[in-house]
Write a protein that holds these residues in place. Structure first.
Motif, PDB file in Angstrom:
ATOM      1  N   PRO A  27       0.819  -1.222   0.000  1.00  0.00           N
ATOM      2  CA  PRO A  27       0.000   0.000   0.000  1.00  0.00           C
ATOM      3  C   PRO A  27       0.855   1.275   0.000  1.00  0.00           C
ATOM      4  O   PRO A  27       0.496   2.267  -0.642  1.00  0.00           O
ATOM      5  CB  PRO A  27      -0.826  -0.096   1.276  1.00  0.00           C
ATOM      6  N   LEU A  31       0.086   3.521  -3.114  1.00  0.00           N
ATOM      7  CA  LEU A  31      -0.784   4.649  -2.758  1.00  0.00           C
ATOM      8  C   LEU A  31      -0.014   5.931  -2.454  1.00  0.00           C
ATOM      9  O   LEU A  31      -0.557   7.027  -2.574  1.00  0.00           O
ATOM     10  CB  LEU A  31      -1.652   4.293  -1.549  1.00  0.00           C
ATOM     11  N   VAL A  32       1.264   5.806  -2.054  1.00  0.00           N
ATOM     12  CA  VAL A  32       2.026   6.984  -1.632  1.00  0.00           C
ATOM     13  C   VAL A  32       3.233   7.249  -2.531  1.00  0.00           C
ATOM     14  O   VAL A  32       3.387   8.339  -3.074  1.00  0.00           O
ATOM     15  CB  VAL A  32       2.487   6.840  -0.158  1.00  0.00           C
ATOM     16  N   PRO A  35       1.671   6.424  -6.833  1.00  0.00           N
ATOM     17  CA  PRO A  35       0.245   6.106  -6.976  1.00  0.00           C
ATOM     18  C   PRO A  35      -0.172   5.858  -8.420  1.00  0.00           C
ATOM     19  O   PRO A  35       0.320   6.510  -9.333  1.00  0.00           O
ATOM     20  CB  PRO A  35      -0.469   7.346  -6.434  1.00  0.00           C
ATOM     21  N   SER A  40      -8.219   2.974  -8.164  1.00  0.00           N
ATOM     22  CA  SER A  40      -8.657   3.720  -6.985  1.00  0.00           C
ATOM     23  C   SER A  40      -7.960   3.167  -5.747  1.00  0.00           C
ATOM     24  O   SER A  40      -7.393   2.070  -5.770  1.00  0.00           O
ATOM     25  CB  SER A  40     -10.170   3.594  -6.813  1.00  0.00           C
ATOM     26  N   THR A  41      -8.034   3.897  -4.658  1.00  0.00           N
ATOM     27  CA  THR A  41      -7.454   3.447  -3.392  1.00  0.00           C
ATOM     28  C   THR A  41      -8.063   2.122  -2.962  1.00  0.00           C
ATOM     29  O   THR A  41      -7.360   1.189  -2.586  1.00  0.00           O
ATOM     30  CB  THR A  41      -7.653   4.514  -2.302  1.00  0.00           C
ATOM     31  N   ALA A  42      -9.380   2.025  -3.039  1.00  0.00           N
ATOM     32  CA  ALA A  42     -10.058   0.791  -2.621  1.00  0.00           C
ATOM     33  C   ALA A  42      -9.634  -0.396  -3.477  1.00  0.00           C
ATOM     34  O   ALA A  42      -9.349  -1.485  -2.952  1.00  0.00           O
ATOM     35  CB  ALA A  42     -11.570   0.981  -2.696  1.00  0.00           C
ATOM     36  N   THR A  44      -6.866  -0.765  -5.177  1.00  0.00           N
ATOM     37  CA  THR A  44      -5.475  -1.075  -4.859  1.00  0.00           C
ATOM     38  C   THR A  44      -5.374  -1.888  -3.576  1.00  0.00           C
ATOM     39  O   THR A  44      -4.655  -2.889  -3.517  1.00  0.00           O
ATOM     40  CB  THR A  44      -4.653   0.224  -4.734  1.00  0.00           C
ATOM     41  N   LEU A  45      -6.098  -1.471  -2.555  1.00  0.00           N
ATOM     42  CA  LEU A  45      -6.052  -2.203  -1.283  1.00  0.00           C
ATOM     43  C   LEU A  45      -6.615  -3.609  -1.422  1.00  0.00           C
ATOM     44  O   LEU A  45      -6.051  -4.563  -0.875  1.00  0.00           O
ATOM     45  CB  LEU A  45      -6.800  -1.426  -0.204  1.00  0.00           C
TER      46      LEU A  45
END
Length: 133
Positions: A27, A31-32, A35, A40-42, A44-45
């Motif tokens: 993550p 994400l950081v 990216p 999307s963040t969701a 990716t997680l």
């Protein structure tokens, strides 16, 4: 007698270092540090963190069977790392780190499962037809 050079306790620690490194690194990277513009963040997680959570309980409990099958999960990260390394040159450093963590987990888990299974007297069962011959 086996030629085991590293204790099962140390092999477990090696596997867990690789495991938790992947769990926190993926993550962070996706994400950081770099990216994705398309995920999307969701998403990716779910794609890169959720699979690692499946073996968590068994890994912490030191179950050899869990260490063995968790290697199927770590193959996702090998494939992702190798593909990213090949296709996205600007992310090669991040992919290389992922490959180091995946390799650490894979080797630690493989040898932990093997040697701890031997210590516990576990074995792969043979077919009944093979045993009669």
């Amino acid at each position: 007698m086996s030629n085991q050079r590293i204790s099962t306790d140390n092999l477990k620690k090696i596997a867990l270092v690789g495991y938790f490194s992947l769990l926190f690194y993926m993550p962070l990277w996706l994400l950081v540090l770099s990216p994705s513009e398309s995920l999307s963040t969701a998403t990716t997680l779910v794609m890169f963190t959720l699979p690692l959570l499946f073996p968590l309980k068994g890994l912490l409990q030191g179950k050899p069977y869990t260490y063995a099958w968790s290697n199927f999960i770590v193959l996702i990260y090998f494939l992702h790392g190798l593909t990213t390394f090949w296709v996205i040159p600007e992310d090669r450093i991040w992919a290389s780190i992922e490959l180091v963590f995946a390799t650490t987990m894979f080797l630690g888990a493989t040898y932990y499962a093997k040697y701890r299974g031997q210590e516990l007297g576990l074995s792969i069962r043979t077919k009944k037809t093979d045993a009669k011959e």
